[in-house]
Design an enzyme around this catalytic site. Structure first.
Site, PDB file in Angstrom:
ATOM      1  CE  LYS A 218     -28.261 -12.159 -17.145  1.00 40.99           C
ATOM      2  NZ  LYS A 218     -27.144 -11.258 -16.866  1.00 40.99           N
TER       3      LYS A 218
ATOM      4  CG  ASP B  21      -2.006  -1.017   1.123  1.00 39.48           C
ATOM      5  OD1 ASP B  21      -2.024  -1.738   0.103  1.00 39.48           O
ATOM      6  OD2 ASP B  21      -2.838  -1.102   2.058  1.00 39.48           O
TER       7      ASP B  21
ATOM      8  CE  LYS C  10     -33.041 -11.320  -9.146  1.00 36.04           C
ATOM      9  NZ  LYS C  10     -32.685 -10.034  -8.656  1.00 36.04           N
TER      10      LYS C  10
HETATM   11  S1  IVH Z   1     -29.604  -9.094 -15.829  1.00 37.38           S
HETATM   12  C1  IVH Z   1     -32.373  -8.087 -18.915  1.00 37.38           C
HETATM   13  N1  IVH Z   1     -28.080 -10.392 -14.143  1.00 37.38           N
HETATM   14  O1  IVH Z   1     -31.984  -8.265 -10.861  1.00 37.38           O
HETATM   15  C2  IVH Z   1     -31.878  -8.611 -17.649  1.00 37.38           C
HETATM   16  N2  IVH Z   1     -29.674  -8.864 -13.257  1.00 37.38           N
HETATM   17  O2  IVH Z   1     -34.820  -8.454 -11.572  1.00 37.38           O
HETATM   18  C3  IVH Z   1     -31.727  -7.593 -16.587  1.00 37.38           C
HETATM   19  N3  IVH Z   1     -29.650  -8.690 -10.826  1.00 37.38           N
HETATM   20  O3  IVH Z   1     -32.407  -4.971 -11.960  1.00 37.38           O
HETATM   21  C4  IVH Z   1     -30.727  -7.763 -15.580  1.00 37.38           C
HETATM   22  N4  IVH Z   1     -28.036 -10.140 -10.475  1.00 37.38           N
HETATM   23  O4  IVH Z   1     -30.545  -5.428 -10.270  1.00 37.38           O
HETATM   24  C5  IVH Z   1     -29.070  -9.487 -14.285  1.00 37.38           C
HETATM   25  N5  IVH Z   1     -26.667 -11.598 -12.771  1.00 37.38           N
HETATM   26  C6  IVH Z   1     -27.633 -10.704 -12.912  1.00 37.38           C
HETATM   27  C7  IVH Z   1     -28.236 -10.064 -11.804  1.00 37.38           C
HETATM   28  C8  IVH Z   1     -29.260  -9.153 -12.027  1.00 37.38           C
HETATM   29  C9  IVH Z   1     -28.893  -9.298  -9.911  1.00 37.38           C
HETATM   30  C10 IVH Z   1     -30.740  -7.731 -10.526  1.00 37.38           C
HETATM   31  C11 IVH Z   1     -30.643  -6.412 -11.253  1.00 37.38           C
HETATM   32  C12 IVH Z   1     -31.925  -6.267 -12.003  1.00 37.38           C
HETATM   33  C13 IVH Z   1     -32.816  -7.223 -11.287  1.00 37.38           C
HETATM   34  C14 IVH Z   1     -33.858  -7.738 -12.232  1.00 37.38           C
END
Ligand code: IVH
Length: 665
Positions: free
Chosen positions: A287, A31, A113
């Site tokens: 996804k 650091d 998530k």
């Molecule tokens: S993708 C089109 N990936 O979940 C897809 N969202 O319910 C949109 N979130 O507003 C988001 N982890 O805040 C995506 N790995 C992840 C995520 C994620 C958390 C949250 C995000 C979003 C919400 C949607």
């Protein structure tokens, strides 16, 4: 070495150490040595202020305290995710896609998530130019100054492949360890602690003084892109790889699943890792990996059909049910509420839980004095599941239903089933008005900043406001008479109320609080009808043409607008200066995109297609060049197609046109 190259090298070194420390978690210097480099940079920049650049690591903290957060619209909407909670519904999601795309033609990208808040980072020519919260998905708040202080987020993208313009989406989180340190410090200093890491992250990010954000060690994971110019991706995995190469943190638990079994195992494995992770997750996100397949599946109103959040079951805990009280909601419904001995569950301390209605209380046989099982997931209202009968004390009592409204003491009507209670005093019940005003000013409705529950309560108690419309007749003097309301806050509040007068039609409809018309439905109504008069005149048959609107909701809408009381209120709001405008949900979603159209299309004339894209914000030009993002290619295309193929421009053929356009409705 010249000053400029010395500065360049120092900056590159510091950026590299930031990246190793914050993103890779593998620092290679002490650091103290890092501090020396930073000192050297600061000294050199102080000598040559004309050479200071926006992306210099010295430019993360600004000395200024901001006055507020400005709205900032996203180039493409930030959508949400559909949820599922069990194996069966996940399987349904999987099979539906398999049928649509064909087995073996697609894969699933899987990732945690994250339990934080979504932000949108905009990079122009590789430089971070702005950052915004998700807000309502169309537009959020400009938090650029705060995000710039987060050293985990590069001010300048690494690597040689730098896109012209890109929106990078991801989640800002606070690690559990940082959360514990922060809360311990708050306690130490006699300040209020945060309920959970997500609130702490949100509170730390939305600080008018960005120096506070800088102190709060926030983390970030990138998981998507919005508008992207000068780059395109074939798969989600390839995109994540590119994000990582640019120096953004990408979650290491992201992977690919080839089939349903692999996806189910990922979900289970991730659950077993959950307790040892230093950040909160509440499920797995799946996804479709192939970007062209994503486009084929398209979107529902607010979420893509190509993704799903497979959530973990809500956490449960035991606690004592100390009392059952009753409260009146904005529509007059009187509901029982459980008062609990405070318990930490689902990431927060819980003291109250909903019991929905008397029928629920009887069905679950919960009694005052029982030890009960409570459940809480995310932001959902905590719920009492059942009493633990073996722990029931002999004196546990049945709750007595109230005879009068707990708020206005008015008479209560009992609905046919004997279980639903209603206060009939409508406007004359302060509890109902409190609920209505709280709803009216809430973030997704008129979004009046600074008008929290306490102030609304005081405004009602002082008889300064009775109905939502009265808010628009407040002035600084009347507001300043409220307890603990200084001149400045009074002025800010009046300004926020004033600003809320111009509102989108969708928000306005939602703000009206028509029973069972939620935010998504309100926006669908706005999109379908385009103006309020048309909605007011619609009959149930027409209303039912809209997604989400069934018989009950349609009837609610018709009877709402048939009621003179509500009609008068709308006129009164208009007279008070409230105006609404229609903006399409996905309006301007093609903003900045350069499109060329060639060939003949079965369902569109070229003019129609041009107009469609231009309305959404795209630039439609006649000739293909390196700047072209997409070529829409119908039948009998000629030289434009050949050129686009040569340069490598994305080509959308006639058969993919619908799914392509459906992304940008
Ligand atoms: S993708 C089109 N990936 O979940 C897809 N969202 O319910 C949109 N979130 O507003 C988001 N982890 O805040 C995506 N790995 C992840 C995520 C994620 C958390 C949250 C995000 C979003 C919400 C949607």
């Amino acid at each position: 070495m010249g000053v400029e190259s010395e500065l360049y090298q120092l900056r590159e070194q510091i950026r590299d150490h930031d990246y190793r420390y914050y993103v890779l978690d593998e620092p290679i210097i002490a650091d103290s040595d890092y501090d020396k480099l930073m000192q050297a940079l600061l000294i050199l920049e102080a000598k040559h202020p004309e050479l200071v650049t926006r992306d210099s690591p010295s430019q993360r903290v600004s000395g200024m305290v901001q006055e507020g957060f400005q709205p900032m619209s996203h180039g493409r909407p930030m959508l949400s995710l559909d949820n599922c909670f069990d194996k069966d519904s996940f399987q349904t999601f999987y099979q539906r896609i398999d049928e649509k795309l064909g087995s073996g033609t697609w894969t699933l990208a899987a990732e945690p998530k994250l339990d934080g808040l979504a932000v949108n980072l905009t990079y122009e020519k590789g430089q971070l130019v702005s950052a915004a919260t998700r807000g309502d998905g169309q537009s959020g708040e400009d938090i650029s100054t705060n995000v710039r202080t987060m050293r985990v987020i590069p001010l300048k993208l690494r690597s040689q492949v730098i896109p012209e313009y890109i929106e990078i989406r991801g989640e800002v989180i606070m690690t559990l360890s940082a959360f514990n340190v922060l809360n311990a410090r708050c306690l130490d200093q006699g300040q209020k602690t945060f309920v959970n890491p997500r609130n702490a992250a949100a509170g730390s990010l939305r600080q008018l003084d960005a120096n506070i954000t800088a102190e709060r060690s926030l983390h970030f994971f990138a998981y998507g892109v919005g508008v992207a110019k000068g780059i395109s991706f074939v798969t989600h995995a390839q995109m994540l790889e590119q994000l990582a190469q640019w120096g953004l943190p990408v979650n290491q638990l992201s992977t690919l699943c080839k089939n349903l079994n692999e996806a189910e195992s990922y979900y289970q494995d991730l659950a077993s890792k959950r307790p040892s992770l230093d950040y909160g997750i509440d499920g797995a996100v799946f996804k479709i990996n192939e970007v062209d397949k994503q486009a084929k599946l398209g979107y529902t109103g607010r979420a893509p059909r190509y993704a799903i959040a497979y959530k973990y079951p809500a956490e449960e805990a035991q606690t004592l049910l100390e009392n059952i009280s009753f409260q009146v909601g904005r529509s007059g419904a009187i509901t029982p509420v459980a008062k609990l001995k405070s318990v930490f569950v689902g990431g927060a301390n819980v003291q109250h839980a909903s019991l929905h209605n008397l029928h629920e209380v009887h069905r679950k046989d919960v009694r005052v004095g029982d030890t009960v099982l409570v459940r809480r997931a995310g932001d959902v209202i905590p719920e009492v599941i059942r009493p633990i009968l073996s722990l029931r004390p002999p004196h546990a009592e049945h709750v007595k239903p109230p005879t009068h409204c707990p708020s206005c003491q008015g008479k209560i009507a009992i609905k046919d089933d004997g279980m639903h209670m209603l206060c009939l005093r409508g406007d004359a019940c302060s509890g109902q008005m409190l609920g209505q005003i709280k709803h009216f000013v809430s973030r997704k409705a008129m979004n009046i900043d600074g008008l929290g529950d306490k102030i609304v309560q005081m405004l009602l108690a002082e008889s300064l406001v009775r109905r939502p419309v009265d808010l628009y007749y407040l002035n600084e003097n009347s507001v300043a008479t409220l307890p603990r309301m200084g001149e400045l806050s009074a002025a800010n509040l009046i300004q926020a109320i004033e600003q809320s007068k111009a509102v989108s039609l969708g928000r306005f409809i939602y703000a009206l609080g028509i029973p069972e018309v939620g935010w998504a439905t309100a926006n669908q109504l706005a999109n379908y009808f385009g103006d309020l008069q048309a909605i007011m005149e619609a009959d149930t048959a027409i209303l039912e043409r809209i997604n989400d609107v069934g018989e009950v909701v349609a009837a609610n809408i018709v009877s709402y607008f048939a009621d003179d009381l509500y009609k008068d209120h709308i006129v009164a709001l208009q007279q008070a200066g409230v105006t609404w405008h229609h903006e399409h949900m996905h309006d301007r979603s093609m903003l900045g995109m350069r499109i060329v159209i060639t060939g003949k299309f079965a369902n569109f004339s070229r003019e129609e297609l041009t107009e469609h894209c231009e309305v959404l914000g795209a630039k439609v030009s006649c000739s293909v060049s390196k700047k072209t993002d997409v070529l829409l290619c119908g039948e009998d295309a000629g030289s434009k197609l050949t050129k686009a193929q040569k340069i490598g421009v994305q080509i959308i053929s006639q058969e993919n046109l619908d799914s392509f356009l459906s992304q940008y409705r």
